[in-house]
Scaffold this motif. Structure first.
Motif, mmCIF file in Angstrom:
data_model
loop_
_atom_site.group_PDB
_atom_site.id
_atom_site.type_symbol
_atom_site.label_atom_id
_atom_site.label_comp_id
_atom_site.label_asym_id
_atom_site.label_seq_id
_atom_site.Cartn_x
_atom_site.Cartn_y
_atom_site.Cartn_z
ATOM 1 N N VAL A 260 7.351 -0.480 -8.952
ATOM 2 C CA VAL A 260 6.265 -1.094 -8.187
ATOM 3 C C VAL A 260 6.795 -1.329 -6.786
ATOM 4 C CG1 VAL A 260 4.725 -3.084 -7.982
ATOM 5 C CG2 VAL A 260 5.339 -2.211 -10.258
ATOM 6 N N VAL A 261 6.006 -0.918 -5.792
ATOM 7 C CA VAL A 261 6.371 -1.135 -4.397
ATOM 8 C C VAL A 261 5.230 -1.876 -3.711
ATOM 9 C CG1 VAL A 261 7.845 0.909 -4.300
ATOM 10 C CG2 VAL A 261 5.452 1.100 -3.600
ATOM 11 N N ARG A 262 5.560 -2.521 -2.604
ATOM 12 C CA ARG A 262 4.534 -3.199 -1.808
ATOM 13 C C ARG A 262 4.551 -2.631 -0.412
ATOM 14 N NH1 ARG A 262 5.826 -6.824 1.910
ATOM 15 N NH2 ARG A 262 3.974 -8.088 1.820
ATOM 16 N N MET A 263 3.363 -2.614 0.203
ATOM 17 C CA MET A 263 3.198 -2.139 1.576
ATOM 18 C C MET A 263 2.144 -3.010 2.242
ATOM 19 S SD MET A 263 2.812 1.821 0.422
ATOM 20 C CE MET A 263 1.959 1.275 -1.047
ATOM 21 N N ASP A 264 2.284 -3.219 3.526
ATOM 22 C CA ASP A 264 1.242 -3.899 4.278
ATOM 23 C C ASP A 264 0.220 -2.865 4.723
ATOM 24 O OD1 ASP A 264 2.331 -6.485 4.106
ATOM 25 O OD2 ASP A 264 3.703 -6.053 5.751
ATOM 26 N N PHE A 265 -1.036 -3.280 4.812
ATOM 27 C CA PHE A 265 -2.105 -2.402 5.276
ATOM 28 C C PHE A 265 -2.824 -3.123 6.410
ATOM 29 C CE2 PHE A 265 -6.556 -0.771 4.743
ATOM 30 C CZ PHE A 265 -6.300 0.498 5.235
ATOM 31 N N ASP A 266 -2.835 -2.490 7.591
ATOM 32 C CA ASP A 266 -3.447 -3.123 8.763
ATOM 33 C C ASP A 266 -4.904 -2.715 8.984
ATOM 34 O OD1 ASP A 266 -3.385 -0.557 9.834
ATOM 35 O OD2 ASP A 266 -1.876 -1.017 11.357
ATOM 36 N N GLY A 267 -5.483 -2.025 8.028
ATOM 37 C CA GLY A 267 -6.868 -1.574 8.155
ATOM 38 C C GLY A 267 -6.974 -0.111 8.521
ATOM 39 N N SER A 268 -5.865 0.463 9.012
ATOM 40 C CA SER A 268 -5.903 1.886 9.351
ATOM 41 C C SER A 268 -4.663 2.642 8.895
ATOM 42 C CB SER A 268 -6.093 2.075 10.851
ATOM 43 O OG SER A 268 -5.022 1.505 11.564
ATOM 44 N N ALA A 269 -3.569 1.946 8.601
ATOM 45 C CA ALA A 269 -2.347 2.629 8.159
ATOM 46 C C ALA A 269 -1.515 1.713 7.266
ATOM 47 C CB ALA A 269 -1.510 3.059 9.367
ATOM 48 N N LEU A 270 -0.799 2.327 6.359
ATOM 49 C CA LEU A 270 0.137 1.600 5.510
ATOM 50 C C LEU A 270 1.458 1.422 6.219
ATOM 51 C CD1 LEU A 270 -0.450 3.472 2.142
ATOM 52 C CD2 LEU A 270 -1.114 1.121 2.668
ATOM 53 N N GLY A 271 2.091 0.284 6.001
ATOM 54 C CA GLY A 271 3.414 0.047 6.548
ATOM 55 C C GLY A 271 4.489 0.576 5.610
ATOM 56 N N ALA A 272 5.722 0.277 5.932
ATOM 57 C CA ALA A 272 6.863 0.710 5.116
ATOM 58 C C ALA A 272 6.777 0.096 3.726
ATOM 59 C CB ALA A 272 8.164 0.301 5.793
ATOM 60 N N GLN A 273 7.274 0.832 2.742
ATOM 61 C CA GLN A 273 7.223 0.313 1.372
ATOM 62 C C GLN A 273 8.518 -0.380 1.005
ATOM 63 O OE1 GLN A 273 6.344 4.157 -0.431
ATOM 64 N NE2 GLN A 273 8.197 4.014 -1.650
ATOM 65 N N THR A 274 8.360 -1.441 0.237
ATOM 66 C CA THR A 274 9.486 -2.225 -0.249
ATOM 67 C C THR A 274 9.422 -2.265 -1.765
ATOM 68 O OG1 THR A 274 9.366 -3.633 1.710
ATOM 69 C CG2 THR A 274 10.581 -4.500 -0.191
ATOM 70 N N PRO A 275 10.466 -1.803 -2.461
ATOM 71 C CA PRO A 275 10.463 -1.894 -3.926
ATOM 72 C C PRO A 275 10.511 -3.360 -4.353
ATOM 73 C CG PRO A 275 12.176 -0.389 -3.152
ATOM 74 C CD PRO A 275 11.646 -1.108 -1.955
ATOM 75 N N ILE A 276 9.683 -3.715 -5.323
ATOM 76 C CA ILE A 276 9.730 -5.086 -5.836
ATOM 77 C C ILE A 276 10.089 -5.127 -7.319
ATOM 78 C CG2 ILE A 276 8.242 -6.076 -4.076
ATOM 79 C CD1 ILE A 276 5.962 -6.046 -6.091
#
Length: 137
Positions: free
Chosen positions: A110-126
């Motif tokens: 499972v990874v997490r990413m931020d979404f600013d409404g137009s693009a995903l940010g870098a992924q971080t494994p959780i």
């Protein structure tokens, strides 16, 4: 008592079988495409604004479907290995955070990413080292 149980079991089996009319093809009436041009869409997560993020199992792409119907790619989840029953398997959202469940070359994670409404940010494994299924299709 045995007769009652047997009768109830038979009724359950009969009620759960398909009717002959359910085997026909859908008429197409009332069916509306809400997104086209997707490659193996596998997961969907809705955002507070009514739009949706759609995961493509084989490519690792995450598509953004706007309420207007437009669909654009907003990013790709790295290291996705679509093999057997693996790939980009699911999405969840919490505010502007996107969680993805995927198969890599060595595990499921499972990874997490931020979404600013137009693009995903870098992924971080959780969460990593989840055993991946071995069924090969």
């Amino acid at each position: 008592m045995r007769t009652l149980v047997a009768t109830m079991a038979a009724l359950l089996v009969v009620s759960c079988t398909e009717s002959p009319t359910s085997r026909s093809e859908p008429s197409g009436e009332g069916v509306t495409d809400v997104a086209t041009g997707l490659s193996v869409p596998w997961g969907i997560a809705f955002l507070p604004d009514g739009s949706a993020l759609i995961a493509e199992r084989n490519t690792g792409a995450i598509m953004h479907r706007l309420p207007t119907g437009a669909v654009t790619e907003v990013g790709r989840v790295a290291d996705v290995q679509a093999r057997g029953e693996g790939g980009l398997l699911g999405l969840a959202t919490g505010g502007s955070t996107v969680y993805a469940y995927l198969t890599t070359g060595s595990d499921n994670r499972v990874v997490r990413m931020d979404f600013d409404g137009s693009a995903l940010g870098a992924q971080t494994p959780i969460l990593t080292a989840i055993p991946a299924g071995s069924l090969r299709l």
